[in-house]
Motif scaffolding. Structure first.
Motif, short mmCIF file in Angstrom:
data_model
loop_
_atom_site.label_atom_id
_atom_site.label_comp_id
_atom_site.label_asym_id
_atom_site.label_seq_id
_atom_site.Cartn_x
_atom_site.Cartn_y
_atom_site.Cartn_z
N TYR A 157 0.84 -1.20 0.00
CA TYR A 157 0.00 0.00 0.00
C TYR A 157 0.88 1.26 0.00
O TYR A 157 0.64 2.20 -0.77
N LEU A 158 1.90 1.24 0.83
CA LEU A 158 2.82 2.38 0.89
C LEU A 158 3.66 2.49 -0.37
O LEU A 158 4.00 3.59 -0.81
N LEU A 159 4.01 1.35 -0.99
CA LEU A 159 4.71 1.39 -2.28
C LEU A 159 3.89 2.16 -3.30
O LEU A 159 4.42 2.98 -4.06
N ALA A 160 2.60 1.89 -3.34
CA ALA A 160 1.74 2.57 -4.31
C ALA A 160 1.64 4.07 -4.02
O ALA A 160 1.66 4.89 -4.94
N ILE A 161 1.57 4.43 -2.75
CA ILE A 161 1.56 5.85 -2.38
C ILE A 161 2.85 6.52 -2.86
O ILE A 161 2.84 7.62 -3.43
N LEU A 162 3.98 5.84 -2.65
CA LEU A 162 5.27 6.39 -3.07
C LEU A 162 5.34 6.55 -4.59
O LEU A 162 5.91 7.51 -5.09
N ARG A 163 4.77 5.60 -5.34
CA ARG A 163 4.79 5.73 -6.80
C ARG A 163 4.01 6.96 -7.24
O ARG A 163 4.44 7.65 -8.18
N LEU A 164 2.90 7.24 -6.59
CA LEU A 164 2.15 8.44 -6.96
C LEU A 164 2.91 9.70 -6.56
O LEU A 164 2.90 10.69 -7.29
N MET A 165 3.57 9.67 -5.42
CA MET A 165 4.34 10.83 -4.97
C MET A 165 5.54 11.10 -5.87
O MET A 165 5.89 12.25 -6.11
#
Length: 360
Positions: free
Chosen positions: A259-267
């Motif tokens: 979940y945090l990986l996906a947040i980081l990809r958007l960031m």
């Protein structure tokens, strides 16, 4: 406002490159649900494919020393672990690993080790120079811990291209619970800033689910990374080691990590984002789940087979099978099942290129 709708609005803002506030990041982290995951993962995959297509970059990991002068409470290599199996690779052994890796298709070598005083700064510089001489088409990444700016400059001048230094946690109070008094979060962060100023492609990152970690700590991590703008971000679940003070602590989870990986990809649309060994250790499908959440890097083990099980940061570390450099074909087949493929490339940071272009 419905929770799912609120999460969608926060994801919309991230996708438009708007940084969230601390409380908004905390809300997005706590708002994890099947609906939010589906939306977030789909967007992360689309951004990852826009920036990198279906390529997965491979890094050859060479764990060259299991000695460490530090005593971090979570790490199996900590100085106080008298039962740790210690070893040091010679320069000849390191170069042999690189030669084997080059034949397999690796074009990045990652020299990772504890902070081992037996390797002087000049020793490391000499190893880097010899690797760059023998394999000029390859990138060299160092991951050797905290050092002075002068030492980092020496290694950069020797030819090191990248440096990995996970900050582990960005909040002072939480940092103090994970590290002995002799260590300093301020120094660790300063090391990262020094590395950036010296022209390294810089990697930072944090543990997910470490002891005493709260949502606010993860929000601190995301905001620190936004300020730092690293070229690579490595995150993985906390996994306990039986010979550390955290032996009985619960591990992190693959669900929160991806979940945090996906947040980081958007960031960070162009960031290099590994599906880490820890993620593959805690979950048999961790690599694939990481890719489907926006990851684009894997780091198979190139260390000599005889020492791989000695470099144990945590229990049950995956170091054979698809985690081993010799089984790239196996790993590639796994990547293909989720629509990706390994590629022979240095896999340099696009973030650095884009930042330079924006300055023009």
């Amino acid at each position: 406002m419905c929770l799912v709708v609120r999460m969608k609005k926060l994801i919309d803002r991230l996708e438009r490159n708007h940084v969230l506030t601390h409380s908004e990041f905390a809300a997005l982290i706590d708002g994890q649900s099947q609906e939010t995951e589906a939306d977030l993962f789909a967007r992360a995959r689309a951004i990852r494919q826009r920036e990198y297509g279906t390529d997965v970059y491979i890094r050859g990991l060479i764990e060259f020393t299991s000695y460490c002068k530090n005593d971090c409470y979570y790490c199996g290599l900590r100085r106080s672990n008298a039962k740790a199996q210690r070893y040091r690779l010679t320069e000849e052994e390191i170069l042999h690993c690189c030669a084997a890796g080059w034949k397999l298709g690796f074009r990045t070598f990652v020299l990772q080790g504890g902070e081992d005083p037996a390797f002087s700064p000049e020793d490391i510089a000499g190893i880097v120079r010899h690797i760059k001489t023998q394999f000029p088409d390859c990138a060299v990444t160092l991951s050797c811990g905290e050092h002075s700016r002068a030492v980092y400059r020496l290694w950069r001048q020797a030819g090191a291209d990248r440096y990995l230094l996970r900050h582990e946690t960005a909040g002072e109070a939480h940092y103090r619970k994970l590290h002995p008094p002799a260590m300093s979060l301020e120094n660790r962060k300063q090391c990262l800033w020094n590395l950036k100023k010296l022209g390294y492609q810089v990697g930072a990152g944090f543990m997910v689910g470490s002891p005493w970690q709260r949502t606010e700590n993860l929000a601190d991590d995301l905001l620190f990374l936004h300020d730092l703008q690293p070229d690579m971000i490595g995150i993985g679940p906390f996994l306990p080691h039986h010979e550390t003070p955290f032996a009985q602590e619960a591990p992190g989870t693959s669900e929160q990590t991806v979940y945090l990986l996906a947040i980081l990809r958007l960031m960070f649309p162009a960031v290099l984002l590994p599906a880490t060994t820890a993620l593959g250790t805690i979950d048999p499908q961790g690599r694939e789940k990481g890719m489907l959440a926006g990851a684009n890097v894997v780091m198979p083990n190139l260390s000599p087979i005889a020492v791989r099980k000695k470099y144990l940061l945590y229990d049950n570390k995956a170091c054979t099978g698809e985690e081993a450099a010799e089984c790239l074909a196996c790993l590639n087949r796994r990547m293909q099942t989720v629509g990706y493929h390994l590629t022979v490339s240095r896999g340099d940071s696009r973030m650095r290129h884009e930042m330079e272009e924006n300055k023009k």
